[in-house]
Design an enzyme around this catalytic site. Structure first.
Site, PDB file in Angstrom:
ATOM      1  N   ASP A   1      -3.004   6.800  11.573  1.00  0.00           N
ATOM      2  CA  ASP A   1      -2.180   6.181  10.526  1.00  0.00           C
ATOM      3  C   ASP A   1      -0.873   6.966  10.413  1.00  0.00           C
ATOM      4  OD1 ASP A   1      -0.992   5.200   8.246  1.00  0.00           O
ATOM      5  OD2 ASP A   1      -2.741   5.454   6.942  1.00  0.00           O
TER       6      ASP A   1
ATOM      7  N   SER B   1       0.810  -1.219   0.000  1.00  0.00           N
ATOM      8  CA  SER B   1       0.000   0.000   0.000  1.00  0.00           C
ATOM      9  C   SER B   1       0.843   1.270   0.000  1.00  0.00           C
ATOM     10  CB  SER B   1      -0.946   0.003   1.205  1.00  0.00           C
ATOM     11  OG  SER B   1      -0.221  -0.115   2.416  1.00  0.00           O
TER      12      SER B   1
ATOM     13  N   HIS C   1       1.207   5.526   6.134  1.00  0.00           N
ATOM     14  CA  HIS C   1       1.010   6.059   4.791  1.00  0.00           C
ATOM     15  C   HIS C   1       1.244   7.571   4.792  1.00  0.00           C
ATOM     16  CE1 HIS C   1      -1.314   2.242   5.004  1.00  0.00           C
ATOM     17  NE2 HIS C   1      -0.723   2.063   3.834  1.00  0.00           N
TER      18      HIS C   1
END
Length: 408
Positions: free
Chosen positions: A384, A133, A387
């Protein structure tokens, strides 16, 4: 014989003018040559992860400079192809300083990104990002960086096909793909939607299912780092040899880093036997740091990267939790391809990304699973810090990629 002499004053003026024009021409020549050589040195100077370059300039060594004039490179709110897990301003992030930092290498400049030049370079070609990802994060970044230069919506499309996502610039017959393959070889994490398995299993001798998708690509950008890191101290993985179909299946349990080497070995073998070195250019993206341990920069771990709004300014900062050793192992395997004329170029993005504790989505992203009351009460618990918000840090990774593709 009569010799006519120009007056001394006139002769001096003429001599001075001639000297001036010679000097001016020399300066222009040197400046033009210097700019050309600077780009060449910068391209050559981006060498191995964590190593100082022997050249005069190394793109990977520098500092972040706040620049609200030339950054961001695109408007994330207007990019129709952005993914909701990285569209931070769309999901409520109000401080947008993270969009305005420009990476400034020591002693040189990155080549200025030009979307049209890149699209021309990709005309009739296929570029594929292969990985997890974070690699998809970089793919989305590149798509947003080029799609604004294609004003006609009918000339750009996105296609979802299982593990493969394609962006096509129809006018250029150019394709920029992302293919989900987080552990490089075949594994029990190959489903692009359902892959959060507690025990990871790879197949040591099986990679063909993946290679069939990207073997014809003109440019391949691999990444593989995040999925080999331990989520807890006693985390191990399993490696499968043989197959259940043939009745010779065997499972060995081992450390994550040992599995990483097995996957690298298989990938390297396949590339050495199958890749067309005259057609395909290969890149391997450096490790993308996470910022889940605030004590690395003097904060409190319970906060992770929540509410961080500026980079780390300490020159040469390297987080204790960023594992540089995995990239060292990757390079050692890729070196074995050199005698065959196959070069794998490392995108050395780890150190520059390590500074950017402010660049993550934290809570400003789409949540695909409803939050619990406990999570809502403690935002850091679901922040998060892996990312990257877009526009943001991955744009610089793609400036590196652009520099190699267009200026080398």
């Amino acid at each position: 014989m009569t010799v006519l002499h120009a007056p001394v004053g006139v002769r001096s003026i003429v001599t001075s003018l001639v000297a001036f024009f010679i000097l001016a021409s020399s300066i222009v020549f040197l400046l033009d040559r210097g700019q050309e050589e600077q780009v060449q040195m910068a391209v050559r100077g981006t060498t191995e992860e964590g190593d100082a370059s022997n050249e005069e300039c190394n793109w990977s060594r520098g500092r972040w400079v706040y620049d609200n004039v030339s950054r961001p490179l695109y408007n994330g709110l207007k990019c129709a192809f952005i993914f909701p897990e990285v569209a931070c301003d769309k999901y409520g992030r109000k401080d947008v300083m993270y969009q305005h930092w420009r990476w400034q290498p020591h002693g040189c400049d990155l080549p200025r990104f030009d979307a049209i030049k890149l699209l021309e370079k990709l005309r009739n070609k296929r570029l594929v990002f292969v990985g997890d990802s974070v690699n998809r994060n970089q793919w989305v970044s590149l798509v947003c960086m080029v799609e604004a230069s294609i004003p006609d919506d009918k000339l750009k499309i996105r296609i979802f096909n299982g593990s493969l996502i394609s962006f096509k610039a129809l006018e250029y017959n150019a394709t920029i793909d992302f293919y989900w393959s987080p552990l490089l070889v075949e594994s029990n994490s190959d489903n692009p939607i359902i892959h959060r398995v507690e025990y990871r299993i790879i197949r040591a001798d099986r990679i063909e299912k993946h290679t069939s998708v990207w073997r014809d690509a003109d440019i391949i950008v691999f990444n593989s780092y995040l999925w080999w890191r331990k989520q807890k101290d006693d985390m191990r993985m399993k490696v499968m040899y043989g197959s259940f179909e043939d009745g010779d299946a065997k499972l060995d349990e081992m450390e994550m880093v040992e599995g990483f080497e097995i996957a690298l070995k298989k990938l390297t073998e396949w590339l050495g036997e199958n890749i067309d070195k005259n057609k395909t250019r290969i890149f391997f993206a450096g490790s993308s740091p996470t910022h889940s341990w605030a004590s690395n920069w003097g904060g409190e771990d319970k906060n992770k990267c929540l509410n961080e709004t500026e980079p780390i300014y300490k020159t040469g900062y390297k987080a204790a939790t960023t594992d540089y050793s995995l990239m060292a192992k990757a390079k050692s395997y890729f070196r074995t391809l050199e005698p065959k004329g196959i070069h794998v170029q490392i995108l050395n993005i780890t150190e520059l990304s390590d500074y950017r504790k402010d660049g993550h989505p934290t809570v400003f992203r789409r949540q695909f699973v409803p939050l619990t009351k406990e999570q809502i009460a403690d935002p850091a618990s679901y922040a998060d810090c892996t990312h990257w918000c877009l526009p943001g840090v991955p744009d610089v990774w793609n400036e590196f990629l652009y520099g190699y593709l267009v200026h080398q």
